[in-house]
Design a protein around this motif. Structure first.
Motif, PDB file in Angstrom:
ATOM      1  N   ARG A  46       0.865  -1.079  -0.026  1.00 13.89           N
ATOM      2  CA  ARG A  46       0.153   0.003   0.006  1.00 13.89           C
ATOM      3  C   ARG A  46       0.872   1.154  -0.003  1.00 13.89           C
ATOM      4  N   HIS A  47       0.423   2.153  -0.756  1.00 10.46           N
ATOM      5  CA  HIS A  47       1.179   3.490  -0.973  1.00 10.46           C
ATOM      6  C   HIS A  47       0.449   4.222   0.169  1.00 10.46           C
ATOM      7  N   VAL A  49       1.839   7.399   1.567  1.00  2.00           N
ATOM      8  CA  VAL A  49       2.044   8.772   1.364  1.00  2.00           C
ATOM      9  C   VAL A  49       2.549   9.116  -0.195  1.00  2.00           C
ATOM     10  N   HIS A  50       1.748   9.916  -0.738  1.00  2.00           N
ATOM     11  CA  HIS A  50       2.371  10.465  -2.151  1.00  2.00           C
ATOM     12  C   HIS A  50       3.129  11.577  -2.082  1.00  2.00           C
ATOM     13  N   ARG A  51       4.154  11.387  -2.775  1.00  2.00           N
ATOM     14  CA  ARG A  51       5.158  12.859  -2.794  1.00  2.00           C
ATOM     15  C   ARG A  51       4.359  13.846  -3.584  1.00  2.00           C
ATOM     16  N   ALA A  53       1.541  15.310  -2.667  1.00  2.00           N
ATOM     17  CA  ALA A  53       0.171  15.232  -2.132  1.00  2.00           C
ATOM     18  C   ALA A  53       0.234  16.220  -0.609  1.00  2.00           C
ATOM     19  N   SER A  69      11.055   6.789  -0.481  1.00  2.00           N
ATOM     20  CA  SER A  69      11.797   7.160  -1.655  1.00  2.00           C
ATOM     21  C   SER A  69      11.281   8.510  -2.280  1.00  2.00           C
ATOM     22  N   ASP A  71      11.493   9.916  -6.181  1.00  4.77           N
ATOM     23  CA  ASP A  71      11.811   9.491  -7.630  1.00  4.77           C
ATOM     24  C   ASP A  71      12.449   8.145  -7.783  1.00  4.77           C
ATOM     25  N   SER A  88       5.198  17.822   6.335  1.00  5.20           N
ATOM     26  CA  SER A  88       4.151  18.501   5.660  1.00  5.20           C
ATOM     27  C   SER A  88       3.243  19.061   6.345  1.00  5.20           C
ATOM     28  N   ARG A  95       3.841  16.702   0.719  1.00  4.51           N
ATOM     29  CA  ARG A  95       4.632  15.537   1.109  1.00  4.51           C
ATOM     30  C   ARG A  95       5.964  15.845   0.176  1.00  4.51           C
ATOM     31  N   ASP A  98       7.707   9.542  -1.252  1.00  2.71           N
ATOM     32  CA  ASP A  98       6.928   8.430  -1.241  1.00  2.71           C
ATOM     33  C   ASP A  98       7.371   7.573  -0.088  1.00  2.71           C
ATOM     34  N   ILE A 100       5.976   3.411   0.948  1.00  6.82           N
ATOM     35  CA  ILE A 100       5.446   2.242   0.702  1.00  6.82           C
ATOM     36  C   ILE A 100       5.360   1.230   1.681  1.00  6.82           C
TER      37      ILE A 100
END
Length: 147
Positions: A46-47, A49-51, A53, A69, A71, A88, A95, A98, A100
């Protein structure tokens, strides 16, 4: 004979006792934190946190492993007792990376309002979070200078 009332055990407090961030806090402090936080389970892959966002939550890992991570470049592996999402929320910005889940995980989650309450009510925890943010920023700077 009057029955003795026994204090009911709160499983969330037992979990909090095992988290590095909350180490050495007494039961009253842990009880306040438990009231602020939600416990959630997530599956591997599961993702979280998304960079880029908007940051709405702060996470503390109770059990499991996640990777951080940017990029596609892995920066860190997070484990039990580690936390993320604070930057954030503190700066009310996007954010920075990322995150995961690499395994099934159990997380303590605080929304923005609960996180602010945590910092107000538990200055010891706030100090620990700010020291960790400072350390992370230094590590990020070193990483990007080396790249």
């Amino acid at each position: 004979m009057i029955p003795v009332l026994r204090r009911l055990r709160d499983p969330k407090i037992d979990v909090l006792r095992g988290v590095t961030l909350f180490r050495d806090l007494d039961r009253a402090h842990l009880k306040r934190i438990a009231a602020l936080a939600d416990m959630t389970d997530v599956e591997a892959g599961r993702h979280l946190v998304h960079r880029g966002a908007r940051g709405l939550e702060f996470f503390v890992i109770v059990d499991g492993v996640a990777t951080v991570s940017i990029d596609g470049h892995e920066l860190a592996t997070l484990r039990n007792g580690d936390f993320f999402g604070e930057m954030s929320i503190l700066e009310n910005g996007p954010r920075t990376a990322d995150v995961i889940a690499q395994s099934d995980m159990r997380l303590l989650v605080l929304d923005r309002r609960s996180f602010a309450s945590l910092l107000d009510q538990e200055p010891v925890v706030g100090g620990r979070i700010l020291r960790a943010v400072s350390k992370r920023l230094g590590e990020l700077e070193s990483h990007w200078q080396a790249a």
